[in-house]
Design a protein around this motif. Structure first.
Motif, mmCIF file in Angstrom:
data_model
loop_
_atom_site.group_PDB
_atom_site.id
_atom_site.type_symbol
_atom_site.label_atom_id
_atom_site.label_comp_id
_atom_site.label_asym_id
_atom_site.label_seq_id
_atom_site.Cartn_x
_atom_site.Cartn_y
_atom_site.Cartn_z
ATOM 1 N N VAL A 4 -14.414 76.312 -32.823
ATOM 2 C CA VAL A 4 -13.457 76.838 -34.068
ATOM 3 C C VAL A 4 -14.165 77.351 -35.416
ATOM 4 O O VAL A 4 -13.441 78.133 -35.961
ATOM 5 N N GLY A 5 -15.381 77.085 -35.603
ATOM 6 C CA GLY A 5 -15.862 77.386 -36.970
ATOM 7 C C GLY A 5 -15.717 76.324 -37.959
ATOM 8 O O GLY A 5 -15.352 75.457 -37.673
ATOM 9 N N GLU A 6 -15.959 76.910 -39.089
ATOM 10 C CA GLU A 6 -16.019 76.089 -40.141
ATOM 11 C C GLU A 6 -14.831 75.264 -40.469
ATOM 12 O O GLU A 6 -14.612 74.089 -40.950
ATOM 13 N N ALA A 7 -13.517 75.907 -40.159
ATOM 14 C CA ALA A 7 -12.396 75.130 -40.328
ATOM 15 C C ALA A 7 -11.876 74.102 -39.426
ATOM 16 O O ALA A 7 -11.434 73.120 -39.675
ATOM 17 N N GLY A 8 -12.465 74.183 -38.251
ATOM 18 C CA GLY A 8 -12.743 73.013 -37.151
ATOM 19 C C GLY A 8 -13.507 71.875 -37.701
ATOM 20 O O GLY A 8 -13.032 70.636 -37.343
ATOM 21 N N LEU A 9 -14.302 71.874 -38.871
ATOM 22 C CA LEU A 9 -14.938 70.666 -39.119
ATOM 23 C C LEU A 9 -13.743 69.805 -40.174
ATOM 24 O O LEU A 9 -14.067 68.728 -40.243
ATOM 25 N N SER A 10 -13.149 70.783 -40.799
ATOM 26 C CA SER A 10 -12.188 69.915 -41.921
ATOM 27 C C SER A 10 -10.867 69.491 -41.257
ATOM 28 O O SER A 10 -10.185 68.772 -41.715
ATOM 29 N N ASN A 11 -10.618 70.075 -40.088
ATOM 30 C CA ASN A 11 -9.316 70.282 -39.519
ATOM 31 C C ASN A 11 -9.462 69.850 -37.833
ATOM 32 O O ASN A 11 -9.434 71.011 -37.261
ATOM 33 N N PRO A 12 -9.544 68.683 -37.371
ATOM 34 C CA PRO A 12 -9.577 68.369 -35.976
ATOM 35 C C PRO A 12 -8.475 68.852 -35.153
ATOM 36 O O PRO A 12 -8.914 69.214 -34.080
ATOM 37 N N SER A 13 -7.305 69.133 -35.750
ATOM 38 C CA SER A 13 -6.302 69.596 -34.827
ATOM 39 C C SER A 13 -6.624 71.106 -34.510
ATOM 40 O O SER A 13 -6.088 71.206 -33.348
ATOM 41 N N LEU A 14 -7.268 71.740 -35.101
ATOM 42 C CA LEU A 14 -7.707 73.003 -34.594
ATOM 43 C C LEU A 14 -8.562 72.898 -33.616
ATOM 44 O O LEU A 14 -8.508 73.898 -32.464
ATOM 45 N N LEU A 15 -9.375 72.200 -33.650
ATOM 46 C CA LEU A 15 -10.480 72.181 -32.535
ATOM 47 C C LEU A 15 -9.594 71.595 -31.328
ATOM 48 O O LEU A 15 -9.989 72.100 -30.319
ATOM 49 N N LEU A 16 -8.936 70.589 -31.336
ATOM 50 C CA LEU A 16 -7.906 70.201 -30.237
ATOM 51 C C LEU A 16 -7.072 71.277 -29.661
ATOM 52 O O LEU A 16 -7.044 71.642 -28.257
ATOM 53 N N LYS A 17 -6.603 72.118 -30.365
ATOM 54 C CA LYS A 17 -5.662 73.440 -29.959
ATOM 55 C C LYS A 17 -6.773 74.225 -29.118
ATOM 56 O O LYS A 17 -6.442 74.839 -28.160
ATOM 57 N N LYS A 18 -7.876 74.458 -29.752
ATOM 58 C CA LYS A 18 -8.697 75.488 -29.042
ATOM 59 C C LYS A 18 -8.983 74.727 -27.748
ATOM 60 O O LYS A 18 -9.368 75.606 -26.925
ATOM 61 N N ILE A 19 -9.429 73.656 -27.836
ATOM 62 C CA ILE A 19 -9.943 73.207 -26.361
ATOM 63 C C ILE A 19 -8.785 72.977 -25.491
ATOM 64 O O ILE A 19 -8.943 73.429 -24.258
ATOM 65 N N GLU A 20 -7.652 72.779 -25.971
ATOM 66 C CA GLU A 20 -6.260 73.057 -25.035
ATOM 67 C C GLU A 20 -6.209 74.387 -24.236
ATOM 68 O O GLU A 20 -6.040 74.387 -23.410
ATOM 69 N N LYS A 21 -6.458 75.234 -25.501
ATOM 70 C CA LYS A 21 -6.015 76.827 -25.166
ATOM 71 C C LYS A 21 -7.421 77.029 -24.120
ATOM 72 O O LYS A 21 -7.213 77.631 -22.874
ATOM 73 N N THR A 22 -8.611 76.809 -24.061
ATOM 74 C CA THR A 22 -9.626 76.979 -23.265
ATOM 75 C C THR A 22 -9.380 76.381 -21.862
ATOM 76 O O THR A 22 -9.535 77.040 -20.690
ATOM 77 N N TYR A 23 -8.974 75.043 -21.811
ATOM 78 C CA TYR A 23 -8.716 74.256 -20.633
ATOM 79 C C TYR A 23 -7.427 74.960 -19.909
ATOM 80 O O TYR A 23 -7.638 75.018 -18.535
ATOM 81 N N LYS A 24 -6.641 75.129 -20.679
ATOM 82 C CA LYS A 24 -5.338 75.965 -19.954
ATOM 83 C C LYS A 24 -5.690 77.426 -19.211
ATOM 84 O O LYS A 24 -5.464 77.872 -18.251
ATOM 85 N N LYS A 25 -6.695 78.144 -19.887
ATOM 86 C CA LYS A 25 -7.100 79.402 -19.471
ATOM 87 C C LYS A 25 -8.111 79.110 -18.280
ATOM 88 O O LYS A 25 -7.960 80.027 -17.375
ATOM 89 N N ASN A 26 -8.750 78.359 -18.500
ATOM 90 C CA ASN A 26 -9.716 78.030 -17.015
ATOM 91 C C ASN A 26 -8.916 77.581 -15.772
ATOM 92 O O ASN A 26 -9.745 77.771 -14.829
ATOM 93 N N ASN A 27 -7.837 76.760 -15.997
ATOM 94 C CA ASN A 27 -7.181 76.210 -14.993
ATOM 95 C C ASN A 27 -5.942 77.033 -14.615
ATOM 96 O O ASN A 27 -5.460 76.826 -13.351
ATOM 97 N N SER A 28 -5.926 78.371 -15.055
ATOM 98 C CA SER A 28 -4.667 79.117 -14.525
ATOM 99 C C SER A 28 -5.302 80.058 -13.619
ATOM 100 O O SER A 28 -6.424 80.468 -13.485
#
Length: 113
Positions: A89-113
């Motif tokens: 996520v970058g530097e914003a992911g270090l201070s906001n874990p919800s951004l990291l979770l959203k990015k992981i969910e997007k990556t997971y959905k993209k790989n499973n589609s």
């Protein structure tokens, strides 16, 4: 005859405890204190091996070693997590874990589609 103390046993114990306590400070201080504790442990163990009956605080030395290994492991895992979050996520992911979770969910959905 066990009346002498190993010279660095207390320091190893304190550094082992602080390596666990400092694991949340971006991992680096916990790793450094753990390395120093293991270095001092090795010095004291050599002294202890020469005359085992003379020293009475080898148990605290072993406890400090165990704590420093645990602290170094926790610090390393936290440092790996920070590197992973920063790469995802970058530097914003270090201070906001919800951004990291959203990015992981997007990556997971993209790989499973």
């Amino acid at each position: 005859m066990r009346d002498s103390k190993l010279p660095y046993a207390t320091a190893v114990l304190v550094l082992g405890i602080s390596s666990i306590a400092l694991c949340c400070c971006y991992g680096v201080p916990g790793i450094l204190t753990g390395i120093i504790a293991l270095f001092l442990y090795r010095r004291d163990k050599r002294i202890y091996e020469k005359d085992k009956e003379k020293y009475n605080n080898f148990d605290s030395l072993k406890t400090g070693r165990t704590l420093s290994i645990i602290g170094m492991s926790m610090s390393s895992l936290y440092l790996l997590y920070l590197l992973f979050a920063y790469s995802m996520v970058g530097e914003a992911g270090l201070s906001n874990p919800s951004l990291l979770l959203k990015k992981i969910e997007k990556t997971y959905k993209k790989n499973n589609s």
